[in-house]
Design a protein around this motif. Structure first.
Motif, PDB file in Angstrom:
ATOM      1  N   GLU A 179       0.844  -1.196   0.000  1.00 54.46           N
ATOM      2  CA  GLU A 179       0.000   0.000   0.000  1.00 54.46           C
ATOM      3  C   GLU A 179       0.880   1.246   0.000  1.00 54.46           C
ATOM      4  N   TYR A 180       0.648   2.105  -0.940  1.00 56.41           N
ATOM      5  CA  TYR A 180       1.349   3.382  -0.999  1.00 56.41           C
ATOM      6  C   TYR A 180       0.953   4.239   0.199  1.00 56.41           C
ATOM      7  N   VAL A 181       1.942   4.918   0.787  1.00 56.37           N
ATOM      8  CA  VAL A 181       1.681   5.774   1.951  1.00 56.37           C
ATOM      9  C   VAL A 181       1.938   7.243   1.617  1.00 56.37           C
ATOM     10  N   SER A 182       3.169   7.550   1.154  1.00 54.16           N
ATOM     11  CA  SER A 182       3.526   8.954   0.989  1.00 54.16           C
ATOM     12  C   SER A 182       4.770   9.077   0.130  1.00 54.16           C
ATOM     13  N   ALA A 183       4.970  10.267  -0.411  1.00 55.85           N
ATOM     14  CA  ALA A 183       6.154  10.541  -1.213  1.00 55.85           C
ATOM     15  C   ALA A 183       6.598  11.981  -1.000  1.00 55.85           C
ATOM     16  N   ILE A 184       7.872  12.254  -1.288  1.00 58.28           N
ATOM     17  CA  ILE A 184       8.421  13.595  -1.139  1.00 58.28           C
ATOM     18  C   ILE A 184       9.410  13.857  -2.269  1.00 58.28           C
ATOM     19  N   SER A 185       9.406  15.082  -2.779  1.00 58.73           N
ATOM     20  CA  SER A 185      10.317  15.446  -3.859  1.00 58.73           C
ATOM     21  C   SER A 185      11.751  15.511  -3.354  1.00 58.73           C
ATOM     22  N   ASP A 186      12.693  15.616  -4.290  1.00 63.07           N
ATOM     23  CA  ASP A 186      14.104  15.596  -3.921  1.00 63.07           C
ATOM     24  C   ASP A 186      14.487  16.760  -3.011  1.00 63.07           C
ATOM     25  N   ASN A 187      13.862  17.910  -3.224  1.00 58.27           N
ATOM     26  CA  ASN A 187      14.190  19.086  -2.405  1.00 58.27           C
ATOM     27  C   ASN A 187      13.267  19.248  -1.197  1.00 58.27           C
ATOM     28  N   GLY A 188      12.307  18.342  -1.053  1.00 54.64           N
ATOM     29  CA  GLY A 188      11.427  18.363   0.104  1.00 54.64           C
ATOM     30  C   GLY A 188      10.264  19.323   0.003  1.00 54.64           C
ATOM     31  N   LEU A 189      10.140  20.026  -1.104  1.00 57.75           N
ATOM     32  CA  LEU A 189       9.114  21.055  -1.206  1.00 57.75           C
ATOM     33  C   LEU A 189       7.736  20.496  -1.548  1.00 57.75           C
ATOM     34  N   ASN A 190       7.707  19.333  -2.162  1.00 55.56           N
ATOM     35  CA  ASN A 190       6.429  18.731  -2.561  1.00 55.56           C
ATOM     36  C   ASN A 190       6.229  17.408  -1.850  1.00 55.56           C
TER      37      ASN A 190
END
Lengths: 119, 110
Positions: free
Chosen positions: A46-57
């Motif tokens: 189950e997918y939970v969460s993701a974050i962009s490389d710079n942390g902004l998204n």
């Protein structure tokens, strides 16, 4: 060698909070988006969460939106998942995974850390 | 976001080919080429086998191939081997900028 090592999983009571960490090594951490995926005992991914490389998204599954927060510290090569208002259905092995070149989510995975929510 | 639909189980004899389907909607598989496939042995972390619907990561056997048509993606394993016995999951990028996984397929080598 690319390595992802999760930690922080433990037994916690319903309604409690917990922070998971994922220590990365062997690659330039701040160049890669990162993901959290979980797997309840005997169940599917189950997918939970993701974050962009710079942390902004940041992005969240509906099941955890408003309760979990993903973040990263690129100076420490570490990914985090702050979990709050925990429910019994959050019991699972939590994996961190790297998103590689070309959008290949999960080109590397950690070994997982078990979170058990129970009274 | 509902899970993508996969058959619960698929089996085949050594040397045979098998195909696992993964059905979604126009909001996920049908709308993007960002479909991935993962292999998971019991007690182990998943391993990426296919990404972007048909690309194989370095080190993955060319016996594994992927394709996509409309709202359905497929994983084919040719020359089935005992070590291929595992659970397989598909995933897709979605219109919500998240990922969705498939229900999972248990592959048995007879």
């Amino acid at each position: 060698e690319v390595q992802l090592v999760e930690s922080g999983g433990t037994l916690v009571q319903p309604g409690g909070s917990l922070r998971l960490s994922c220590a990365a090594s062997g690659f330039t951490f701040n160049n890669y988006p990162m993901h959290w995926v979980r797997q309840a005992p005997g169940k599917g991914l189950e997918y939970v969460s993701a974050i962009s490389d710079n942390g902004l998204n940041t992005y969240y599954a509906n099941s955890v939106k408003g309760r979990f927060a993903i973040s990263r510290d690129n100076s420490k090569n570490t990914l985090y998942l702050q979990m709050g208002s925990l429910r019994t259905e959050d019991t699972a092995v939590y994996y961190c995974a790297r998103e590689g070149q070309g959008g290949a989510v999960g080109d590397y995975w950690g070994q997982g850390t078990l979170v058990t929510v129970s009274s | 976001q509902s899970a993508l639909t996969q058959p619960a189980s698929v089996s085949g004899s050594p040397g045979q080919s098998i195909t696992i389907s993964c059905t979604g909607t126009s909001s996920d598989i049908g709308g993007y080429n960002y479909v991935s496939w993962y292999q998971q042995h019991p007690g182990r972390a998943p391993k990426l086998m296919i990404y972007d619907a048909s690309n194989r990561p370095s080190g993955v056997s060319n016996r594994f191939s992927g394709s996509k048509s409309g709202n359905t993606a497929s994983l084919t394993i040719s020359g089935l081997q005992a070590e291929d016995e595992a659970d397989y999951y598909c995933s897709s990028y979605t219109s919500s900028s998240t990922l969705v996984f498939g229900t999972g397929t248990k592959v048995t080598v007879l």
